[in-house]
Design an enzyme around this catalytic site. Structure first.
Site, PDB file in Angstrom:
ATOM      1  N   GLU A 116       0.786  -1.238   0.000  1.00 37.33           N
ATOM      2  CA  GLU A 116       0.000   0.000   0.000  1.00 37.33           C
ATOM      3  C   GLU A 116       0.818   1.289   0.000  1.00 37.33           C
ATOM      4  O   GLU A 116       0.595   2.179   0.820  1.00 37.33           O
ATOM      5  CB  GLU A 116      -0.956   0.011   1.207  1.00 37.33           C
TER       6      GLU A 116
HETATM    7  C1  ACM Z   1      -2.146  -5.189   4.218  1.00 36.19           C
HETATM    8  O1  ACM Z   1      -3.252  -5.595   4.631  1.00 36.19           O
HETATM    9  N1  ACM Z   1      -1.986  -3.943   3.838  1.00 36.19           N
HETATM   10  C2  ACM Z   1      -1.024  -6.110   4.107  1.00 36.19           C
END
Ligand code: ACM
Length: 694
Positions: free
Chosen positions: A321
């Protein structure tokens, strides 16, 4: 000796729906979880009384001695019979344990964890190749011991067991909310009980940096509000886990999810500081600057320190992310992307990973990353942890990478145990892989993300559902019956509390604080309502919040106090299913449904006085009224069904409209018996011939 999964044993485990200790063939029923690879039932049983003794032969080590002490302590706790280790003639001991040889000093992926447990009426023998198998076999023995009409006993049985996957883990995020060491330890006890062998420790986030760094003290000093683990505590936890056959894999998430690092070291970020610890939830902009050589120098020194602190061979670097906003707005970084022909931010992250991997490798570790790091250009030594979908796991395996599955195992999303249980690392795209590709899929990890947990409710967010995932990763792939799983999981849930986990006991304490001083009748009403609701699922807790949640938000509401899966609602749905399957001609089920629904209909009147006195009860006041309405609808439907009367023309549509309103979350809670009541309404509308709608 049986080889491969013994269908006989599994059938017996599957037949656990009836509660007596023996089934019609006088065979003992086994409450084993995870289901062993092979089970063969013998005749008779071994009594566990005050003469019970344990001896060990073969290889021994202090860890095994301590494991035997713990075993006897737990057996004593379970039976209240004082038991202690006696030295003496090992051939006469009730349980003789033989361990062949040592396991690796630093536990490795793929070590032999098998064991053979033979219980007869006159004694038991546990044999294992390494202490890891011995530890697993001791857990199985404890699960075999049950109360019986003439004492505690383990049934005669031969269990030949080994895991399906070598990587069976739980990740705990102790960054968003700090998780104290004792809480981690009791969860590690839980992992040992269900034969999981990896604790993945998520240690850094936007909201916190949780490990003491002697090299870069501003990391924990600036990034933790004082809530961090000292290196001594880290050693202690790793040792605690090793004693229980569990590896500890640390995760330091880079280049995103990294605000807390920049409080002390803003020069590492891609945007100008200053930075503060993030208090909100979500994905944030700060990210390491991959174009700055200082970043790699820092990470090299940091990883050198952490690689020594955490002995496991695997080192998790996160990688998930990265939103790229700081990279987009930094002219120097954009220049770098162009100059190096990197195309875009993803190319830049790929560049970063290619610089990072040799650093991790230089310090003796294999790099693990979330599926964003998957890149054919990286060395095949890395491990991909799939969270966004199962396809990346298969894609990684095809490209020659090892992988572990976490998509489908996110405990914070509030899924049912059965839903997690149905997720298999080798299903979907992975099912079509070649055998050597399948072998790269090492197993999986459940994930406990920490937006809505604290030391009080964390156990209930992990247990008992984590046991279903543990079974998926340990047991033969044919073991898939959710009814058997639920029966055994509920039995295990009690045993886990004897170990010190609080996933059941926390509930009463929290509800007592929510209620304040209350009459027994009021408190039972609150407990009844609480037993029938679940928090909203997936990521809707953010969406349905009345004020933006932060790390300072108190977790003191009913939504924080109720388990993520309502066993009562599931049992009710099973009863409705049974009633409908019998074409509604089941007077016993009818009577039970009626009694249950009547109690629910009357519940709101008992709860409302409490709602006047406690703002936390007031929040569930509408849900409480819904429960009464729901029960009244159910009772009406039952009346039509049992009298064989067809309801008026527009009745069904009216009831379904009512149920639709009830189905909407209130106070971030879902009223779980609603779908079962809808089935009753549909059966009633079908005019008494209810079997067609079951
Ligand atoms: C995640 O849930 N961002 C690994």
């Amino acid at each position: 000796m049986v080889s491969g999964p013994s269908m006989r044993g599994l059938c017996l485990l599957g037949a656990l729906m009836s509660s007596p200790l023996v089934n019609a063939q006088e065979q003992p029923l086994l409450y084993l979880m995870p289901v062993p690879a092979s089970v063969q039932i013998g005749t008779g049983r071994l009594l566990v009384d005050s003469k019970f003794s344990v001896a060990s032969t073969g290889y021994t080590e202090p860890r095994l001695d301590r494991a035997l002490e713990r075993f006897l302590l737990r057996l004593s706790r379970q039976t209240a019979i004082p038991l202690s280790r006696k030295t003496g003639n090992s051939s006469k001991a009730s349980l003789v344990i033989h361990t062949d040889h040592a396991s690796k000093e630093i536990q490795e992926l793929g070590e032999d964890e098998s064991y053979l447990l033979e219980v007869t009426a006159t004694g038991a023998k546990l044999s294992a190749v390494t202490p890891l198998g011995t530890l697993h076999g001791l857990e199985t023995f404890l699960q075999l011991v049950e109360v019986s009409p003439d004492g505690f006993a383990a049934p005669a049985v031969t269990i030949n067991d080994k895991p399906r996957f070598p990587w069976r883990g739980l990740m705990i995020d102790s960054a968003r909310h700090f998780v104290p060491l004792d809480v981690l330890k009791r969860n590690i006890d839980g992992l040992e009980a269900v034969k999981m062998n990896v604790f993945h420790w998520h240690l850094s986030e936007n909201q916190g940096f949780r490990v003491e760094s002697k090299k870069f003290p501003k990391l924990h000093e600036g990034g933790s509000d004082g809530l961090y683990y000292t290196q001594e505590e880290v050693h202690d936890l790793i040792e605690y886990a090793r004693e229980r056959g569990i590896r500890v894999v640390p995760e330091f998430d880079v280049p995103g999810h990294s605000t807390a690092w920049f409080v002390g070291y803003p020069e590492l970020a891609s945007g100008p500081g200053p930075y503060e610890i993030e208090r909100k939830w979500g994905v944030f902009d700060p990210a390491f600057d991959p174009t700055n050589e200082r970043t790699y120098k820092f990470l090299d020194q940091f990883i050198a320190e952490m690689a020594k602190l955490f002995p496991d061979h695997f080192f998790h670097v996160g990688g998930d992310e990265v939103n790229g906003k700081q990279w987009d707005t930094n002219a120097k970084i954009q220049e770098f992307i162009k100059a190096h022909g990197l195309k875009n931010n993803q190319g830049l992250q790929s560049y970063f990973n290619k610089r990072l991997e040799p650093i991790v490798s230089k310090h003796g570790k294999s790099m693990v990353g979330w599926d964003e790091v998957l890149d054919p250009a990286l060395p095949k030594d890395i491990v991909i942890q799939s969270w966004r979908g199962p396809d990346s796991l298969a894609a990684a395996a095809k490209q020659g990478f090892r992988g572990i599955l976490s998509n489908g195992y996110y405990l914070d999303l509030g899924w049912s145990a059965a839903r997690h249980y149905a997720v298999d690392p080798l299903s979907g795209a992975a099912a079509n892989l070649a055998p050597e590709e399948k072998a790269r899929i090492l197993g999986g990890e459940s994930c406990m993300w920490a937006e809505y947990i604290n030391p009080e409710n964390i156990d209930s967010r992990i247990w008992p559902r984590n046991a279903a995932i543990a079974e998926r990763l340990w047991s033969p792939p044919e073991v898939t019956d959710p009814a058997s799983m639920h029966t055994r999981m509920e039995a295990l849930a009690d045993r886990l509390e004897w170990l010190g986990l609080t996933h059941k006991s926390y509930h009463r304490q929290m509800l007592q604080r929510i209620a304040g001083p209350s009459t027994p009748e009021e408190f039972v009403a609150l407990t009844t309502l609480a037993s029938l609701v679940e928090p909203v699922k997936d990521y809707t807790r953010e969406e349905t919040a009345t004020a933006e949640p932060t790390s300072a938000t108190p977790l003191n509401r009913v939504v924080d106090a109720v388990p993520l899966e309502s066993a009562t609602a599931r049992h009710f749905a099973e009863l409705v299913g049974k009633f409908l399957a019998a074409s509604c001609h089941d007077p016993a089920a009818d009577a039970r449904l009626r009694a249950q629904l009547t109690a629910w209909r009357e519940n709101d009147a008992k709860l409302q006085p409490l709602a006047q006195r406690s703002f936390l009860v007031k929040e569930v006041s509408a849900t409480s009224r819904d429960l009464s309405t729901l029960a009244a609808v159910g009772l009406l439907a039952l009346d039509f069904v049992t009298k064989g009367q067809r309801p008026p023309e527009d009745w069904k549509a009216q009831q379904l409209a009512v149920l639709e309103q009830i189905q909407k979350p209130k106070g971030q809670l879902l009223l779980m018996p609603t779908p079962a009541i809808q089935k009753l309404v549909e059966a009633a509308s079908a005019g008494g011939t209810c079997s067609s709608s079951s």
